[in-house]
Scaffold this active site. Structure first.
Site, PDB file in Angstrom:
ATOM      1  CB  VAL A  35     -13.795 -30.647  18.071  1.00  0.00           C
ATOM      2  CG1 VAL A  35     -12.550 -31.428  17.935  1.00  0.00           C
ATOM      3  CG2 VAL A  35     -13.834 -29.994  19.400  1.00  0.00           C
ATOM      4  CG  ASP A 204      12.719   0.038  -5.240  1.00  0.00           C
ATOM      5  OD1 ASP A 204      13.816  -0.084  -5.747  1.00  0.00           O
ATOM      6  OD2 ASP A 204      11.801  -0.372  -5.662  1.00  0.00           O
ATOM      7  CE  LYS A 226      22.375   6.903  -0.784  1.00  0.00           C
ATOM      8  NZ  LYS A 226      23.152   7.025   0.662  1.00  0.00           N
ATOM      9  N   GLY A 258       5.392  -1.321  -2.041  1.00  0.00           N
ATOM     10  CA  GLY A 258       4.215  -1.766  -2.630  1.00  0.00           C
ATOM     11  C   GLY A 258       4.267  -3.341  -3.266  1.00  0.00           C
ATOM     12  CG  ASP A 259       2.412  -6.254  -6.228  1.00  0.00           C
ATOM     13  OD1 ASP A 259       2.247  -7.267  -5.544  1.00  0.00           O
ATOM     14  OD2 ASP A 259       2.629  -6.171  -7.604  1.00  0.00           O
ATOM     15  CG  MET A 341       5.340   7.420  -8.965  1.00  0.00           C
ATOM     16  SD  MET A 341       6.284   6.038 -10.172  1.00  0.00           S
ATOM     17  CE  MET A 341       4.849   5.261 -10.927  1.00  0.00           C
ATOM     18  N   GLY A 370       1.691   7.599   3.495  1.00  0.00           N
ATOM     19  CA  GLY A 370       1.071   6.798   3.763  1.00  0.00           C
ATOM     20  C   GLY A 370       1.142   5.654   4.598  1.00  0.00           C
TER      21      GLY A 370
END
Length: 411
Positions: A35, A204, A226, A258-259, A341, A370
């Site tokens: 506790v 993105d 765009k 992603g990052d 990529m 993925g």
């Protein structure tokens, strides 16, 4: 069926909620078990001067004492231990000791929370959680019910389904948020919270699209793919978009897949905003270089097999004068290679690696989209991967893993 309240004696009692500012003030904790272990971190975070009284502790509490986060008196409780205390937490497994502590606390008019008998306490410890600068505390008398309500409120604040943004004094600026590999559940808690606060979102193509559908209707969503570039390069146009909206007094979230700093040009966007005098928050994201292999059962490292993994951008292939990759060195390494990529360059990359000494039968896995519902994995070797990618009609986004780890969990 609802479980009974483990503390029925608290029914009908109405606590008065208050936030104690305990920084620098003496707090006595009697008992060093589980506790206390759960309660101590919040007291430490509050800056309390914690005096722990217990002949023994759990290893975690012992570590807190060794780190200087509290003072441990290695003995049992004695009358007088509560002198000059502002708050007392009693958490031993001896009801007589707990009663003696609460009696002294009552005599000294010190608020006391007892873990064994809430009705005999003069204070209750709430189920609490934090989101940003807010602390959520729930008191019901039933700790399980309190914890359930606490979790529901904190989760709702974190995922943006519950927000008080109209009352929040938000500073205009930019947040560079990594959205993770594609599954919307894999964005960080902080990233999702900032997204819920956004006035403008510049997204993105690889950012989790489902997150955009959750935004309130007043949020302006700009698809970065765009943006009209005119005489500007694409990245320059994105940088300008971030700066212009933030300078107009908006809170702008740049939502990236992603990052932000792993082949995401987050550094360039950070520099553009800083040079414009704008405050910037960077929220790391789960990189697809690690998470996508993990999602299909591939650990990028494995004990006894590899001591390193290397993440390489394949958007510029071998032989291109713009390439900064030492492919010969990569081929000589025995660890895992993760290519991002690289779908349209995999034939040239595989040939260069084999030419530089990587065995042609080295296992390769290609994982398309993925962590999403469209995820699929195809396996090959360095010698066959180019033909396999063509035959399977693999399209970006895809992560390519090269190395023995590909077969670690193979049946």
């Amino acid at each position: 069926m609802t479980a009974p309240n483990p503390h029925p004696s608290t029914e009908g009692l109405t606590p008065y909620p208050v936030g104690l500012l305990l920084a620098g003030r003496r707090v006595v904790v009697v008992g060093g078990g589980q506790v206390a272990q759960r309660r101590l971190p919040a007291l430490i975070a509050a800056g309390a001067d914690i005096q722990l009284i217990s002949p023994a502790t759990t290893p975690a509490v012992h570590a807190m004492a060794e780190a200087g986060e509290l003072t441990w008196h290695r003995r049992g409780y004695a009358d007088g231990d509560l002198t000059a205390a502002w708050y007392v937490l009693v958490a031993t497994d001896d009801p007589e000791v707990n009663a003696a502590v609460s009696e002294e606390a009552e005599r000294l008019r010190v608020f006391c929370a007892r873990s064994d008998d809430a009705a005999a306490s003069s204070a209750w410890t709430p189920a609490s959680g934090r989101d940003g600068g807010a602390t959520v505390a729930v008191l019901t008398g039933d700790p399980r019910h309190s914890a359930g309500l606490r979790d529901a409120v904190v989760d709702a604040l974190r995922d943006g389904s519950l927000t008080a943004r109209q009352y929040r004094d938000r500073t205009p600026g930019v947040a560079l948020v990594g959205g993770g590999p594609g599954d919307p559940d894999l964005i960080t808690v902080r990233g999702r919270r900032l997204l819920a606060d956004a006035d403008v979102v510049v997204a993105d193509r690889l950012a989790p699209r489902e997150l955009l559908a959750e935004l309130p209707p007043h949020v302006e969503v700009i698809d970065a793919s765009k943006i009209p570039y005119g005489r500007f390069m694409a990245q320059e146009a994105i940088n300008r978009t971030l700066v212009e909206h933030a300078k107009a007094g908006k809170f702008v979230v740049r939502l990236k897949g992603g990052d932000p700093y792993v082949f995401g040009r987050g550094g360039e966007e950070l520099l553009a905003c800083v040079e414009a005098g704008l405050p910037v928050t960077v929220v790391p994201g789960i990189s697809s270089s690690i998470s996508v292999p993990s999602a299909v059962g591939i650990p990028v490292t494995h004990r006894g097999m590899t001591h390193e993994f290397t993440v390489i951008s394949g958007h510029v292939g071998p032989g291109d004068p713009r390439s900064l990759v030492n492919w010969e060195a990569a081929a000589r390494m025995t660890g895992t290679l993760v290519l991002l990529m690289a779908v349209d360059k995999i034939g040239a990359i595989a040939a260069r690696l084999i030419e530089a000494g990587r065995p042609a039968d080295t296992p390769v896995a290609v994982v398309q989209e993925g962590t999403t519902a469209a995820q699929r994995r195809v396996d090959a070797t360095l010698a066959t991967v180019a033909a396999t990618v063509a035959a399977e009609q693999i399209r970006p986004p895809a992560v390519i893993v090269i190395g023995e780890v590909v077969n670690v969990l193979a049946p």
